[in-house]
Design an enzyme around this catalytic site. Structure first.
Site, mmCIF file in Angstrom:
data_model
loop_
_atom_site.group_PDB
_atom_site.id
_atom_site.type_symbol
_atom_site.label_atom_id
_atom_site.label_comp_id
_atom_site.label_asym_id
_atom_site.label_seq_id
_atom_site.Cartn_x
_atom_site.Cartn_y
_atom_site.Cartn_z
ATOM 1 N N HIS A 17 -2.632 -16.901 -1.632
ATOM 2 C CA HIS A 17 -2.741 -17.934 -2.846
ATOM 3 C C HIS A 17 -2.542 -17.124 -3.926
ATOM 4 C CE1 HIS A 17 -5.297 -20.831 -0.441
ATOM 5 N NE2 HIS A 17 -4.178 -21.413 -0.507
ATOM 6 N N LYS A 41 -9.245 -32.053 6.001
ATOM 7 C CA LYS A 41 -10.189 -32.275 7.016
ATOM 8 C C LYS A 41 -11.117 -31.075 6.966
ATOM 9 C CE LYS A 41 -6.565 -33.120 10.209
ATOM 10 N NZ LYS A 41 -5.763 -32.734 11.287
ATOM 11 N N ARG A 90 5.496 -19.832 3.385
ATOM 12 C CA ARG A 90 5.032 -18.852 4.381
ATOM 13 C C ARG A 90 6.296 -18.648 5.412
ATOM 14 N NH1 ARG A 90 -0.622 -20.940 4.801
ATOM 15 N NH2 ARG A 90 0.564 -22.758 4.118
ATOM 16 N N SER A 128 -5.789 -20.791 4.511
ATOM 17 C CA SER A 128 -7.352 -20.989 4.345
ATOM 18 C C SER A 128 -8.022 -21.264 5.772
ATOM 19 C CB SER A 128 -7.750 -22.042 3.561
ATOM 20 O OG SER A 128 -7.166 -21.697 2.179
HETATM 21 P P1 ADP Z 1 -2.256 -27.484 0.613
HETATM 22 O O1 ADP Z 1 -2.977 -28.240 1.453
HETATM 23 O O2 ADP Z 1 -1.769 -27.993 -0.636
HETATM 24 O O3 ADP Z 1 -0.939 -26.657 1.209
HETATM 25 P P2 ADP Z 1 -3.283 -24.911 0.463
HETATM 26 O O4 ADP Z 1 -4.446 -24.350 -0.234
HETATM 27 O O5 ADP Z 1 -3.223 -24.568 1.679
HETATM 28 O O6 ADP Z 1 -2.981 -26.208 0.218
HETATM 29 O O7 ADP Z 1 -2.028 -24.082 -0.048
HETATM 30 C C1 ADP Z 1 -1.656 -24.262 -1.593
HETATM 31 C C2 ADP Z 1 -0.168 -23.517 -1.756
HETATM 32 O O8 ADP Z 1 -0.374 -22.047 -1.637
HETATM 33 C C3 ADP Z 1 0.606 -23.940 -1.106
HETATM 34 O O9 ADP Z 1 1.845 -23.940 -1.871
HETATM 35 C C4 ADP Z 1 0.866 -22.938 0.168
HETATM 36 O O10 ADP Z 1 2.236 -22.889 0.659
HETATM 37 C C5 ADP Z 1 0.450 -21.564 -0.417
HETATM 38 N N1 ADP Z 1 0.068 -20.850 -0.038
HETATM 39 C C6 ADP Z 1 -1.034 -20.763 1.091
HETATM 40 N N2 ADP Z 1 -1.240 -19.552 1.601
HETATM 41 C C7 ADP Z 1 -0.133 -18.699 1.265
HETATM 42 C C8 ADP Z 1 0.115 -17.234 1.551
HETATM 43 N N3 ADP Z 1 -0.318 -16.699 2.713
HETATM 44 N N4 ADP Z 1 1.492 -16.931 0.951
HETATM 45 C C9 ADP Z 1 2.152 -17.858 0.106
HETATM 46 N N5 ADP Z 1 1.638 -19.030 -0.255
HETATM 47 C C10 ADP Z 1 0.722 -19.591 0.131
#
Ligand code: ADP
Length: 171
Positions: A17, A41, A90, A128
């Site tokens: 992130h 969830k 990703r 996450s």
């Molecule tokens: P959501 O549930 O909206 O996907 P996340 O917190 O999982 O929320 O992810 C927020 C953003 O960060 C999304 O655009 C996701 O693709 C991006 N993201 C999460 N992990 C990574 C990573 N390892 N590398 C690049 N982008 C990431």
């Protein structure tokens, strides 16, 4: 002033992130990291806890602000006069869902663009949920999240340390 939104659940914020947010902060004048209050969830951290962690780790970046929001991301983006929603990609499997969301969002607010940034290779496997799984079983977290988040995970799970780093170090 060109504003972009980086929306997500951030439960908790990872190095993946942070990389996307920092890169967006170079492209745009202002970046709002927006924690979605829509239920996910099994959240591990509350919304205020997630916001607090983001505020702390992004403190050095003067043009990055942290907020939380309800409802549709694109409406929140329009409310903030943002020109773009920045999302990280990703793996190919991210693409289909992101593509669909980007089209829906374009339909709802045609002046907000969705911009995709490719993950860095070394962060491509970080999510996450993977972080929470590793933490629950006491594995090493230093290559997945910033030190503050390691500390918060320790407190949340009531463990002294996460061990078993692949090069033998203890975290
Ligand atoms: P959501 O549930 O909206 O996907 P996340 O917190 O999982 O929320 O992810 C927020 C953003 O960060 C999304 O655009 C996701 O693709 C991006 N993201 C999460 N992990 C990574 C990573 N390892 N590398 C690049 N982008 C990431």
């Amino acid at each position: 002033m060109r504003t972009a939104i980086c929306p997500g659940s951030f439960d908790p914020v990872t190095l993946g992130h942070l990389d996307i947010i920092v890169r967006a902060s170079v492209i745009f004048d202002r970046v709002i990291v927006a924690v979605s209050r829509n239920p996910i969830k099994n959240p591990m951290f509350t919304i205020p806890e997630r916001v607090e962690m983001l505020k702390e780790v992004l403190k050095p970046y003067r043009n990055v602000a942290i907020d939380s929001f309800d409802g549709l991301t694109v409406y929140y983006a329009a409310e903030q006069s943002a020109v773009a929603i920045v999302r990280g990609l990703r793996v190919i499997s991210d693409f289909e869902n992101e593509f669909r969301m980007a089209l829906i969002n374009k339909n709802l607010a045609c002046n907000v663009e969705t911009l995709f940034l490719m993950t860095r290779a070394e962060y491509s496997y970080i999510s996450s949920s993977a972080v929470k799984d590793v933490a629950l079983f006491g594995g090493p977290l230093d290559r997945l999240v910033p030190p503050l988040v390691v500390k918060k995970l320790k407190e949340k799970l009531n463990v002294n340390q996460f061990t078993g780093c692949c090069d033998g170090r203890e975290v």
